[in-house]
Design an enzyme around this catalytic site. Structure first.
Site, mmCIF file in Angstrom:
data_model
loop_
_atom_site.group_PDB
_atom_site.id
_atom_site.type_symbol
_atom_site.label_atom_id
_atom_site.label_comp_id
_atom_site.label_asym_id
_atom_site.label_seq_id
_atom_site.Cartn_x
_atom_site.Cartn_y
_atom_site.Cartn_z
ATOM 1 N N HIS A 280 -11.338 28.256 0.571
ATOM 2 C CA HIS A 280 -12.204 28.843 -0.468
ATOM 3 C C HIS A 280 -12.834 30.109 0.135
ATOM 4 C CE1 HIS A 280 -14.658 29.149 -3.931
ATOM 5 N NE2 HIS A 280 -15.525 28.170 -3.737
ATOM 6 N N HIS A 319 -3.653 31.617 -5.609
ATOM 7 C CA HIS A 319 -4.897 31.237 -6.278
ATOM 8 C C HIS A 319 -4.575 30.133 -7.267
ATOM 9 C CE1 HIS A 319 -8.665 31.581 -8.464
ATOM 10 N NE2 HIS A 319 -9.118 32.206 -7.396
ATOM 11 N N ASP A 375 -9.939 37.737 -1.348
ATOM 12 C CA ASP A 375 -10.235 37.667 0.081
ATOM 13 C C ASP A 375 -9.279 38.479 0.946
ATOM 14 O OD1 ASP A 375 -12.489 36.083 0.090
ATOM 15 O OD2 ASP A 375 -11.310 34.274 -0.223
HETATM 16 N N1 ACO Z 1 0.912 31.048 1.669
HETATM 17 C C1 ACO Z 1 2.103 30.431 1.589
HETATM 18 N N2 ACO Z 1 2.444 29.558 0.614
HETATM 19 C C2 ACO Z 1 1.520 29.312 -0.307
HETATM 20 C C3 ACO Z 1 0.237 29.910 -0.292
HETATM 21 C C4 ACO Z 1 -0.042 30.828 0.743
HETATM 22 N N3 ACO Z 1 -1.205 31.441 0.819
HETATM 23 N N4 ACO Z 1 -0.485 29.480 -1.333
HETATM 24 C C5 ACO Z 1 0.296 28.618 -1.981
HETATM 25 N N5 ACO Z 1 1.502 28.515 -1.377
HETATM 26 C C6 ACO Z 1 2.663 27.714 -1.809
HETATM 27 C C7 ACO Z 1 2.420 26.231 -1.566
HETATM 28 O O1 ACO Z 1 2.867 25.834 -0.303
HETATM 29 C C8 ACO Z 1 3.204 25.630 -2.699
HETATM 30 O O2 ACO Z 1 4.567 25.681 -2.340
HETATM 31 P P1 ACO Z 1 5.566 24.486 -2.774
HETATM 32 O O3 ACO Z 1 5.594 24.531 -4.270
HETATM 33 O O4 ACO Z 1 6.860 24.820 -2.122
HETATM 34 O O5 ACO Z 1 4.942 23.222 -2.253
HETATM 35 C C9 ACO Z 1 3.007 26.592 -3.847
HETATM 36 O O6 ACO Z 1 2.761 27.864 -3.230
HETATM 37 C C10 ACO Z 1 1.867 26.232 -4.765
HETATM 38 O O7 ACO Z 1 0.673 26.183 -3.997
HETATM 39 P P2 ACO Z 1 -0.467 25.112 -4.147
HETATM 40 O O8 ACO Z 1 -1.023 24.809 -2.785
HETATM 41 O O9 ACO Z 1 -0.007 23.953 -4.978
HETATM 42 O O10 ACO Z 1 -1.516 25.924 -4.995
HETATM 43 P P3 ACO Z 1 -3.027 25.537 -5.181
HETATM 44 O O11 ACO Z 1 -3.400 26.064 -6.518
HETATM 45 O O12 ACO Z 1 -3.288 24.120 -4.900
HETATM 46 O O13 ACO Z 1 -3.746 26.366 -4.014
HETATM 47 C C11 ACO Z 1 -4.885 28.010 -2.831
HETATM 48 C C12 ACO Z 1 -4.439 27.539 -4.216
HETATM 49 C C13 ACO Z 1 -5.720 26.917 -2.143
HETATM 50 C C14 ACO Z 1 -5.784 29.247 -3.011
HETATM 51 C C15 ACO Z 1 -3.643 28.360 -1.990
HETATM 52 O O14 ACO Z 1 -2.906 29.377 -2.619
HETATM 53 C C16 ACO Z 1 -3.980 28.763 -0.574
HETATM 54 O O15 ACO Z 1 -4.137 27.890 0.285
HETATM 55 N N6 ACO Z 1 -4.128 30.105 -0.286
HETATM 56 C C17 ACO Z 1 -4.524 30.563 1.020
HETATM 57 C C18 ACO Z 1 -6.037 30.437 1.190
HETATM 58 C C19 ACO Z 1 -6.783 31.470 0.387
HETATM 59 O O16 ACO Z 1 -6.493 32.643 0.387
HETATM 60 N N7 ACO Z 1 -7.843 30.985 -0.289
HETATM 61 C C20 ACO Z 1 -8.729 31.845 -1.062
HETATM 62 C C21 ACO Z 1 -8.640 31.524 -2.512
HETATM 63 S S1 ACO Z 1 -9.607 32.665 -3.428
HETATM 64 C C22 ACO Z 1 -11.169 32.099 -3.230
HETATM 65 O O17 ACO Z 1 -11.439 30.949 -3.021
HETATM 66 C C23 ACO Z 1 -12.169 33.046 -3.331
#
Ligand code: ACO
Length: 441
Positions: A280, A319, A375
């Protein structure tokens, strides 16, 4: 209710309802649809027999469950739209100030001139913190993470203001709102100064909200600190961009903890803790660490390979709601260059740009609809402005406080809300008898 065949004339008639056929019993149910949503409690009438508890929906991480009705913020994740109270984020970032935006978020309308003057004066006159809070800060180790210090000191404010427990009194809520928005930058700046072993700088009420924050962070021997106007405005815009983001993890924590009717300082401490996590608000810190780990533009493909192999995350990408470019990220990218013009170019920008270039073309990211989020570029700006990485999530928590309070107040005044208490699907053992120690293998 008589069963209806799909495609029959009756099924073709349009009504704002959803028809559910329970194939276990053959019974059919018609459930009202409002705002494209059904009420989960309407599912409870679906039972196999009278003893049955009734149907629930299972939604880990609330990916498709609305927990409230809200008028605060609107996001269209597919189109990349963010609005506060109907106003597009792009317009607010260009024309508004953080304090004006905070007023809008909290009270639903842009303030008049006199409302804005009163509001700014009330916030400004609540920037000082009790001297005893400094003693708490002094108790932290020199390398304590400022987010840990912020969480603890916000919680501690509840002990100084017992009147905050009067949460259904609008005057009390207004006062706590002034105090929270006013004191968050002071707590954050004092935490930062503590980590440097530098004396605390008291608020200067002649400066703007963001200007005063820069003063409390960076003032050394100047008689009067004058913030650089570009940096002051850049920080203010970043504050606007971070002010609210509807039902994210920390707002959900604010609402959930606040639903127990605890005081707003304790609820804000919980929300700040939620924001601390690397998925987050802690992501901006992780982006910087990732860019440092990648080290050079040439190493980006190797890093992306690891991401695609599932060994790493590309921090600052993806996201839960945005499946298109995060509109805040676009504004942040522009501000980055304005800050670099004053502070010098952050060399990590080239690594970031290369990550973005590759990711936007690569099938892995394209098919998963992973775009830069807010971010991705903020950390580069903060670093160029002289903030250590540990301060990055703190810089997120300060402006988000207005959004948290708006969400909290909306929850408190919503007659449909109660203490938050989700259900579970129990998949553990059925009843069994205690086994004496000597009989266990
Ligand atoms: N890098 C690589 N792969 C990713 C990323 C990433 N940053 N984000 C998602 N994916 C992939 C997942 O592994 C998943 O792949 P799969 O379908 O093969 O299993 C797919 O994309 C879907 O991702 P989920 O994790 O199901 O998406 P979710 O909505 O649960 O997660 C989140 C959203 C937590 C923001 C995620 O994208 C992430 O961890 N990003 C990196 C951390 C980040 O930047 N957080 C800031 C968010 S903005 C904020 O809070 C202000």
């Amino acid at each position: 209710m008589s069963p209806t065949k799909p495609g029959s004339a009756a099924a073709g008639a349009t009504r704002d309802t959803l028809t559910i056929v329970d194939n276990r019993t053959g019974r059919q149910y018609e459930i009202p649809v409002k705002n494209d949503t059904i009420r989960a409690l309407d599912l409870r009438q679906i039972k196999v027999n009278e003893a049955d508890f009734g149907m629930m929906s299972y939604d880990p991480a609330f990916t498709n469950t609305a927990s409230c009705m809200s008028k605060v913020g609107f996001i269209d994740g597919d189109k990349g739209i963010l609005r506060y109270r109907g106003y597009p984020i792009e317009e607010l970032a260009e024309k508004s100030s953080y304090l004006e935006t905070a007023y809008l978020i909290l009270y639903g309308e842009l303030p008049t001139k006199s409302q804005l003057a009163d509001w700014s004066s009330n916030i400004t006159h609540h920037t000082f913190i009790h001297e005893s809070i400094k003693k708490f800060l002094d108790g932290f180790h020199y390398d304590a993470h400022p987010m840990g210090m912020l969480i603890s000191t916000v919680a501690a404010l509840s002990t100084f203001y017992p009147d905050a427990k009067d949460i259904f009194n609008p005057d009390s809520r207004r006062k706590q709102t002034y105090r929270l928005i006013g004191k968050m930058p002071t707590l954050a700046a004092f935490a930062y100064r503590h980590s440097l072993g530098m004396p605390y700088v008291y608020p200067d009420n002649d400066l703007s909200y963001s200007g005063n924050f820069l003063n409390m962070l960076f003032r050394t021997t100047e008689l009067q600190y004058r913030p650089n106007p570009t940096l002051e405005r850049a920080l203010d815009i970043l504050f606007i961009l971070h002010a609210d983001h509807e039902q994210n993890c920390s707002s959900t924590a604010m609402r959930g903890v606040g639903s127990s009717q605890v005081d707003p300082y304790s609820a804000t401490a919980a929300a700040t803790a939620a924001l601390y996590g690397p998925l987050h608000g802690g992501a901006n810190e992780q982006v910087l660490r990732m860019l440092l780990e990648i080290g050079s533009v040439n190493e980006v493909p190797a890093y992306v390979k690891k991401v695609k192999a599932g060994e790493k995350l590309l921090m600052g990408f993806g996201h839960r709601v945005y499946k298109n470019y995060d509109p805040r990220a676009r504004i942040v990218k522009r501000i980055a260059y304005e800050v670099f013009d004053v502070m010098g170019r952050n060399p990590l920008i080239d690594i970031a740009l290369e990550c973005e270039r590759i990711a936007l073309e690569d099938d892995y990211f394209v098919t998963r609809r992973l775009y830069p989020n807010v971010d991705f570029y903020t950390g580069l700006i903060y670093q160029a402005m002289g903030f250590p990485v540990t301060m990055f999530p703190v810089l997120f928590a300060i402006p988000r406080t207005s959004g948290w309070i708006a969400q909290w107040e909306e929850m408190l005044l919503d007659s449909e809300q109660k203490i938050a208490r989700p259900r579970q699907v129990y998949i553990g053992y059925d009843q069994r008898s205690y086994i004496p120690l000597e009989h266990r293998s």
